[in-house]
Design a protein around this motif. Structure first.
Motif, PDB file in Angstrom:
ATOM      1  N   ARG A   2       0.878  -1.172   0.000  1.00  0.00           N
ATOM      2  CA  ARG A   2       0.000   0.000   0.000  1.00  0.00           C
ATOM      3  C   ARG A   2       0.915   1.221   0.000  1.00  0.00           C
ATOM      4  O   ARG A   2       1.349   1.702   1.047  1.00  0.00           O
ATOM      5  CB  ARG A   2      -0.944  -0.028   1.200  1.00  0.00           C
ATOM      6  N   ARG A  57       2.889   4.657  -0.124  1.00  0.00           N
ATOM      7  CA  ARG A  57       2.722   5.954   0.528  1.00  0.00           C
ATOM      8  C   ARG A  57       3.289   7.049  -0.382  1.00  0.00           C
ATOM      9  O   ARG A  57       4.195   6.809  -1.178  1.00  0.00           O
ATOM     10  CB  ARG A  57       3.425   5.967   1.889  1.00  0.00           C
ATOM     11  N   SER A 111      -6.549  -0.719  -4.466  1.00  0.00           N
ATOM     12  CA  SER A 111      -7.288   0.401  -3.876  1.00  0.00           C
ATOM     13  C   SER A 111      -8.397   0.869  -4.807  1.00  0.00           C
ATOM     14  O   SER A 111      -8.204   0.950  -6.029  1.00  0.00           O
ATOM     15  CB  SER A 111      -6.349   1.575  -3.576  1.00  0.00           C
ATOM     16  N   PRO A 140      -9.878   3.590   2.782  1.00  0.00           N
ATOM     17  CA  PRO A 140      -8.824   3.136   3.695  1.00  0.00           C
ATOM     18  C   PRO A 140      -8.569   1.638   3.656  1.00  0.00           C
ATOM     19  O   PRO A 140      -7.533   1.189   4.143  1.00  0.00           O
ATOM     20  CB  PRO A 140      -9.346   3.567   5.070  1.00  0.00           C
ATOM     21  N   THR A 159      -8.796  -2.187   1.185  1.00  0.00           N
ATOM     22  CA  THR A 159      -8.527  -2.624  -0.179  1.00  0.00           C
ATOM     23  C   THR A 159      -9.514  -3.722  -0.573  1.00  0.00           C
ATOM     24  O   THR A 159     -10.270  -4.219   0.253  1.00  0.00           O
ATOM     25  CB  THR A 159      -7.086  -3.160  -0.322  1.00  0.00           C
ATOM     26  N   ALA A 161      -1.898   3.750   0.583  1.00  0.00           N
ATOM     27  CA  ALA A 161      -2.312   4.160   1.921  1.00  0.00           C
ATOM     28  C   ALA A 161      -2.988   5.522   1.823  1.00  0.00           C
ATOM     29  O   ALA A 161      -2.552   6.382   1.057  1.00  0.00           O
ATOM     30  CB  ALA A 161      -1.095   4.236   2.845  1.00  0.00           C
ATOM     31  N   SER A 162      -4.069   5.711   2.590  1.00  0.00           N
ATOM     32  CA  SER A 162      -4.790   6.990   2.531  1.00  0.00           C
ATOM     33  C   SER A 162      -4.642   7.787   3.824  1.00  0.00           C
ATOM     34  O   SER A 162      -5.437   8.674   4.111  1.00  0.00           O
ATOM     35  CB  SER A 162      -6.271   6.746   2.238  1.00  0.00           C
ATOM     36  N   ASP A 163      -3.586   7.494   4.579  1.00  0.00           N
ATOM     37  CA  ASP A 163      -3.377   8.161   5.869  1.00  0.00           C
ATOM     38  C   ASP A 163      -3.192   9.668   5.728  1.00  0.00           C
ATOM     39  O   ASP A 163      -3.664  10.442   6.564  1.00  0.00           O
ATOM     40  CB  ASP A 163      -2.152   7.577   6.582  1.00  0.00           C
TER      41      ASP A 163
END
Length: 227
Positions: free
Chosen positions: A25, A27, A115, A143, A145, A189-191
């Motif tokens: 995932r 970043r 995603s 957030p 998958t 990643a959707s952080d």
């Protein structure tokens, strides 16, 4: 700039040999546009070249804007978009039509997860970003998958029909290969988006509804009729 998850696809990098390795995932900081390059002499106006170098084109566009723009730049790296209406990619329709017609859906052996993002939330993020002060790359994705089996399960629930998924070791070029089948995990990643103040809804909460609405929007569709 509306960018794409395909910037993390390692299949076609021009300025990095070998291509960088990304997390399952990825970043945003794993691909820094300021550390890449761009070439305006490449045949970007040739359709065949564009089709084959989509991800590379997005990477170079990110770099060009990052280096040259006279205004603040935000790069929205958008996941695979799903919509019940206006399914412009045809990816969800692919599964609906084949399941309704009893046609097989091919997948990689042990397909990876990827995603997704709901179309309305992707558009909502772009509208939010236009008024926000955030800059740089931001992954636009739910957030969690999903894999080809998750997509098929949503369509199965909406149609009451069973999907015939066939896994193949090397399905490249197979016309029945699911566009959501990946040879390995390929997500984002959707952080960062959440930290900036924009949260996305988990796939598990919206995919069944999108599938139901898409099925209702195509009441007479049948894969065999369209061939």
């Amino acid at each position: 700039m509306t960018s794409t998850i395909e910037v993390y696809n390692t299949d076609a990098f021009r300025w990095r040999f070998p291509a960088p390795s990304f997390s399952a995932r990825a970043r945003e900081e794993e691909l820094d546009p300021a550390d890449y390059d761009f070439d305006t002499d490449l045949p970007w106006y040739t359709l065949g070249y564009l089709d084959a170098h989509y991800g590379e084109g997005k990477r170079q566009a990110e770099t060009a804007l990052t280096r040259c723009a006279k205004v603040p730049v935000l790069l929205a790296r958008v996941a695979h978009v799903l919509a019940a209406e206006g399914d412009f990619t045809g990816r969800l329709r692919f599964h609906i039509d084949r399941i309704r017609a009893g046609r097989p859906i091919v997948a990689h052996t042990g397909p990876g997860r990827t995603s997704l993002v709901q179309a309305e939330e992707a558009a909502g993020f772009l509208a939010w970003a236009a008024l926000a002060e955030a800059t740089g790359a931001v992954n636009v994705a739910s957030p969690d998958t999903a894999d080809v089996y998750d997509v098929c399960a949503a369509v199965e629930s909406a149609t009451g029909l069973a999907a015939d998924v066939i896994e193949k070791e090397d399905p490249s070029g197979d016309p029945d290969l699911s566009p959501f089948s990946c040879p390995s995990d390929f997500g984002m990643a959707s952080d960062r988006a959440a930290a900036l103040g924009y949260g996305f809804t988990p796939i598990a909460q919206w995919l069944p509804m999108v599938a139901r609405n898409a099925v209702a929007d195509r009441p007479g569709s049948d894969y065999s009729e369209e061939q």
